[in-house]
Motif scaffolding. Sequence first.
Motif, PDB file in Angstrom:
ATOM      1  N   ASP A   1      71.087   1.011  54.752  1.00 18.21           N
ATOM      2  CA  ASP A   1      69.996   1.539  53.949  1.00 18.21           C
ATOM      3  C   ASP A   1      68.703   0.797  54.307  1.00 18.21           C
ATOM      4  O   ASP A   1      68.651  -0.437  54.212  1.00 18.21           O
ATOM      5  CB  ASP A   1      70.338   1.321  52.463  1.00 18.21           C
ATOM      6  CG  ASP A   1      69.403   2.084  51.562  1.00 18.21           C
ATOM      7  OD1 ASP A   1      68.179   2.073  51.831  1.00 18.21           O
ATOM      8  OD2 ASP A   1      69.892   2.695  50.602  1.00 18.21           O
TER       9      ASP A   1
ATOM     10  N   ARG B   1      78.052   5.940  50.600  1.00 19.33           N
ATOM     11  CA  ARG B   1      79.193   6.623  51.187  1.00 19.33           C
ATOM     12  C   ARG B   1      79.669   7.782  50.325  1.00 19.33           C
ATOM     13  O   ARG B   1      80.840   8.135  50.352  1.00 19.33           O
ATOM     14  CB  ARG B   1      80.357   5.646  51.307  1.00 19.33           C
ATOM     15  CG  ARG B   1      80.079   4.552  52.282  1.00 19.33           C
ATOM     16  CD  ARG B   1      81.375   4.062  52.800  1.00 19.33           C
ATOM     17  NE  ARG B   1      81.229   2.697  53.273  1.00 19.33           N
ATOM     18  CZ  ARG B   1      82.256   1.898  53.454  1.00 19.33           C
ATOM     19  NH1 ARG B   1      83.460   2.289  53.169  1.00 19.33           N
ATOM     20  NH2 ARG B   1      82.067   0.690  53.914  1.00 19.33           N
TER      21      ARG B   1
ATOM     22  N   GLU C   1      72.518   1.145  62.289  1.00 22.36           N
ATOM     23  CA  GLU C   1      71.932   2.460  62.025  1.00 22.36           C
ATOM     24  C   GLU C   1      72.364   3.035  60.678  1.00 22.36           C
ATOM     25  O   GLU C   1      71.699   3.926  60.151  1.00 22.36           O
ATOM     26  CB  GLU C   1      72.230   3.428  63.178  1.00 22.36           C
ATOM     27  CG  GLU C   1      73.686   3.835  63.393  1.00 22.36           C
ATOM     28  CD  GLU C   1      74.571   2.739  64.009  1.00 22.36           C
ATOM     29  OE1 GLU C   1      74.053   1.683  64.423  1.00 22.36           O
ATOM     30  OE2 GLU C   1      75.808   2.948  64.056  1.00 22.36           O
ATOM     31  N   VAL C   2      73.477   2.556  60.107  1.00 26.26           N
ATOM     32  CA  VAL C   2      73.916   3.133  58.830  1.00 26.26           C
ATOM     33  C   VAL C   2      73.410   2.331  57.626  1.00 26.26           C
ATOM     34  O   VAL C   2      73.687   2.673  56.485  1.00 26.26           O
ATOM     35  CB  VAL C   2      75.462   3.265  58.736  1.00 26.26           C
ATOM     36  CG1 VAL C   2      76.006   4.102  59.885  1.00 26.26           C
ATOM     37  CG2 VAL C   2      76.141   1.908  58.695  1.00 26.26           C
TER      38      VAL C   2
ATOM     39  N   THR D   1      75.584   0.962  52.523  1.00 27.25           N
ATOM     40  CA  THR D   1      75.640   2.349  52.974  1.00 27.25           C
ATOM     41  C   THR D   1      75.967   3.202  51.763  1.00 27.25           C
ATOM     42  O   THR D   1      76.804   2.814  50.965  1.00 27.25           O
ATOM     43  CB  THR D   1      76.804   2.536  53.973  1.00 27.25           C
ATOM     44  OG1 THR D   1      76.815   1.430  54.844  1.00 27.25           O
ATOM     45  CG2 THR D   1      76.664   3.807  54.747  1.00 27.25           C
TER      46      THR D   1
ATOM     47  N   ARG E   1      76.841  -1.985  62.985  1.00 32.40           N
ATOM     48  CA  ARG E   1      76.338  -0.618  62.798  1.00 32.40           C
ATOM     49  C   ARG E   1      74.993  -0.630  62.067  1.00 32.40           C
ATOM     50  O   ARG E   1      74.900  -0.175  60.923  1.00 32.40           O
ATOM     51  CB  ARG E   1      77.355   0.184  61.984  1.00 32.40           C
ATOM     52  CG  ARG E   1      78.767   0.173  62.560  1.00 32.40           C
ATOM     53  CD  ARG E   1      79.655   1.155  61.835  1.00 32.40           C
ATOM     54  NE  ARG E   1      79.710   0.902  60.392  1.00 32.40           N
ATOM     55  CZ  ARG E   1      80.067   1.791  59.485  1.00 32.40           C
ATOM     56  NH1 ARG E   1      80.357   3.031  59.841  1.00 32.40           N
ATOM     57  NH2 ARG E   1      80.116   1.463  58.209  1.00 32.40           N
TER      58      ARG E   1
ATOM     59  N   ASP F   1      76.843  -3.787  56.360  1.00 27.74           N
ATOM     60  CA  ASP F   1      76.670  -2.335  56.271  1.00 27.74           C
ATOM     61  C   ASP F   1      77.550  -1.713  55.194  1.00 27.74           C
ATOM     62  O   ASP F   1      77.156  -0.752  54.535  1.00 27.74           O
ATOM     63  CB  ASP F   1      76.947  -1.674  57.633  1.00 27.74           C
ATOM     64  CG  ASP F   1      78.207  -2.200  58.280  1.00 27.74           C
ATOM     65  OD1 ASP F   1      79.247  -1.562  58.133  1.00 27.74           O
ATOM     66  OD2 ASP F   1      78.149  -3.267  58.921  1.00 27.74           O
TER      67      ASP F   1
END
Length: 267
Positions: free
Chosen positions: A165, A124, A162-163, A122, A160, A118
């Motif tokens: 891409d 950020r 859900e985060v 991600t 994680r 992740d």
Amino acid sequence: LTREGFSSVPNVTWDEVGGLDNVRNELKNYVVQSIKNPKLYQHFGVSSKTGILLFGPPGCGKTLMAKAAANEAEANFIHVKGPELLNKYVGESELEVRKLFARARHCSPCIIFFDEVDALTTTRGREGGWVVERPLNQLLIELDGADQRQGVFVIGATNRPEVIDPAILRPGRLGNHVLVPLPSAEDRGLILKALARGKPIDPSIDLTEIGKRKACERLSGADLNKLMEDAAMIALKEATRSGNPDEEKMLLCTIQPSHFDQALEKI
Ligand code: ATP
């Protein structure tokens, strides 16, 4: 990269993994068999290039199982942590991703294990003031270049999902998503049995029963490993506390049910 400096076939075997039959089977189908029997995959027109994403809470065996799969497939294993790859000057992360895949091709069959994938995938921009789009794009290019990817298999791991891409989760990339959950009561017993290998567990101990206890609810594999170590340490202290200077005798001592009870009270 510290962990990245070498690649070898891991020495973790499936015997060391307790429970999680579903994940085990997915890894065998998608990774182990496709490395061992590429012709069979071609015959059925099943893409052996699609990577796997293992997701779930920390300490539940993602790394352990990826290593066991590499061991069974007799494939080299490169362990990369997402944040380590990003810990570079701008532009260098992309180069690192490219070099990583080049190295994997050199020692194929090879599994690249992206821990904390992740971090790499991600955006950020809002949090840290920097973006990870460029290494992410490079990773997508490498994953898409399946034809050049002969013998290189990718397993990602994350707590994680859900985060991440969504671009990287598409079919053909990390397209097979496998949940590695907290162990069930039954699996906790199987994990304890796997962790007990080579330890002097007294025959009176029922690890299946311990796994079902209320105090073990919601413990991860890593927690169960800690429980096993604590019980062993309590047994060791007891063996030495008896003031028995006879090493031969101490080596006959075992880990008793009471040691597990004490270790469980600490949790
Ligand atoms: P993280 O998400 O924090 O990286 P992970 O899911 O990759 O965690 P592992 O590193 O594989 O977890 O597990 C940590 C330790 O917990 C293992 O080295 C092992 O001792 C123990 N463990 C976890 N799951 C199992 C299991 N199913 N069977 C036996 N031991 C396990």
